[in-house]
Write an enzyme that holds these catalytic residues in place. Sequence first.
Site, PDB file in Angstrom:
ATOM      1  CG  HIS A 121      -4.376   2.289  -1.998  1.00 53.72           C
ATOM      2  ND1 HIS A 121      -4.413   2.930  -0.779  1.00 53.72           N
ATOM      3  CD2 HIS A 121      -5.641   2.363  -2.492  1.00 53.72           C
ATOM      4  CE1 HIS A 121      -5.645   3.361  -0.544  1.00 53.72           C
ATOM      5  NE2 HIS A 121      -6.406   3.048  -1.566  1.00 53.72           N
ATOM      6  CG  ASP A 145      -2.302   0.614   0.854  1.00 52.78           C
ATOM      7  OD1 ASP A 145      -2.319   1.823   0.575  1.00 52.78           O
ATOM      8  OD2 ASP A 145      -3.322  -0.089   0.825  1.00 52.78           O
ATOM      9  CD  GLU A 152     -10.011   3.953  -1.157  1.00 59.08           C
ATOM     10  OE1 GLU A 152     -10.953   4.001  -0.353  1.00 59.08           O
ATOM     11  OE2 GLU A 152      -8.849   3.723  -0.799  1.00 59.08           O
TER      12      GLU A 152
HETATM   13  C1  ACM Z   1     -11.003  -0.195   0.233  1.00 63.16           C
HETATM   14  O1  ACM Z   1     -11.580  -0.098   1.325  1.00 63.16           O
HETATM   15  N1  ACM Z   1     -10.249   0.806  -0.205  1.00 63.16           N
HETATM   16  C2  ACM Z   1     -11.089  -1.375  -0.579  1.00 63.16           C
END
Ligand code: ACM
Length: 534
Positions: free
Chosen positions: A256, A185, A320
């Site tokens: 991420h 991440d 995201e």
């Molecule tokens: C998530 O909660 N970003 C998958």
Amino acid sequence: MIIILKIAIIPEPISVISTPGKFILTENTLIYSNKNLLDLSEYFRNLIYPATNFDLNIKSFDDKTAKNNSINLLLGENKTKLGAEGYDLEVSPTEILITAKEPVGIFYGIQTLRQLLPPEIENQNVVKNMEWDIPCIKVEDYPRFPWRGYMLDEARHFQGKDIVRRLLDIMALLKLNIFHWHLTDDQGWRIEIKDYPKLIEVGSKRDETQVGGLFSKKRDAFPHSGYYSQEDIQEIIDYAKNRFIKIIPEIDIPGHARAALASYPNLSCKGYPFRVSAHWGFHKDVLCAGKEEVFEFLQDVFKELVELFPSNIIHIGGDEVLKDRWKECSDCQKRLETEGLKDEKQLQTYFTNRISKFLNTIGQEVICWNDALDENLKEKIICQYYLRGKKKVFEYIRKGGDVVMSNFKYTYLDHSYSFTPLKLAYKFDPIPEKLEKQYHKHILGLEAPMWGEYIPNTKRLEWQTFPRLIAFSEIGWTPKSKRNFRSFYNRLNHLLERFDIMGVNYANLQKVKPNIFKRLLKVFSLITEEKGGN
Ligand code: ACM
Ligand code: ZN
């Protein structure tokens, strides 16, 4: 006097018939099994050894002499009704019989047997003056869903092998079978990739960590680091395999990915140096979708992953993804032009298609978060639903796509107990009410994500995870018609006696009772750090 022995099994089996009497486990109890189940006999022997000090004799059925005082693990061809994971368990005063079609069913039968033994069986030290009674019973059992998962995010906080092994043990007790390992991440890269050593040298370390919630400017002054070597990963894979748990590694891309960009800035649009992120939330810098070297990098990373993980399912994130950098990047814009893409959303779909095609050609199934869903996806991808875009997910299912449900409101284990109390978690059903019956088979099951932003230590991790994960184990296994919160709550109290003996932390439900004020805070309670469990 008749002593009623407790029968409190979680997840609740399909059918339980209590019969008179009890079986007493002694040092002379024999374990018989088919030859190819001897390792499961050993598993059971090792499970009960520390508390009982009984070093039980293990034999194959070929050497069977006596019937009395024996535990029998039998693979039966005629058990098709039970499916791959089901089992029958019959306890009589003289004999215990577990039958199943596959070894995994025998393993789950053993877990049920374990829960029928007194909780003291979980002791790691010998328990004196104990009679190891097992109530006589007939159980027929098999799961509702094939996908019963737990996700652990170790990118935000590294936990380490001992904790993962312990979690896998508890997963086995709860008949959970998928461990989704969120290994990368913005705040850390946690898996050694031999072709790219900086992912560990640089990407597994950060200087400090945001504290005080998502809006806080405060940082602690402590460096945080940690990673798994490929040998470590192999150890965990073997450990999981012995508990019939599949591990699905996640490399979260193209967003991420700040830890990867800090290690190799050439993978970004801008190319400038980055720090491994020390704060939470969305990050604008993502992998560049225009540069070929990004795809070369990812193919190399995935090739190493595929060598390691036998599950043949890879999670590629896709959640995201901010498009700011892609909009400004000449490479990304060139890609848009040459591929005839309309916008940056389509560029993400191009990215997903290209990576999943590569993974498919090397024999992998692909799973991604529902943010990446798009009508132009070309490959077969399992969708993990969490938030937003339900309409798209329904369309995907109706076109034949498979989905794992991780609904934000119910299944996120990082949520405060005011936002997601146990009772609400238990209400969750993976099959959406409005989904037509013919599509139910496309709901593979559920997964409870344990995001790691606010779990710096094991106590906190366990407190957030339990008892809610116990509820999800029942949701994944037990038919909806058999679910009952009051019954679950009673059985839970017995299971938690086991957790006490095992030294596993869990939220005290009296203490986390949501008060009206906290309830009103709703989502806000998620983005302000909540204390608990320490
Ligand atoms: C998530 O909660 N970003 C998958
Ligand atoms: Zn770019």
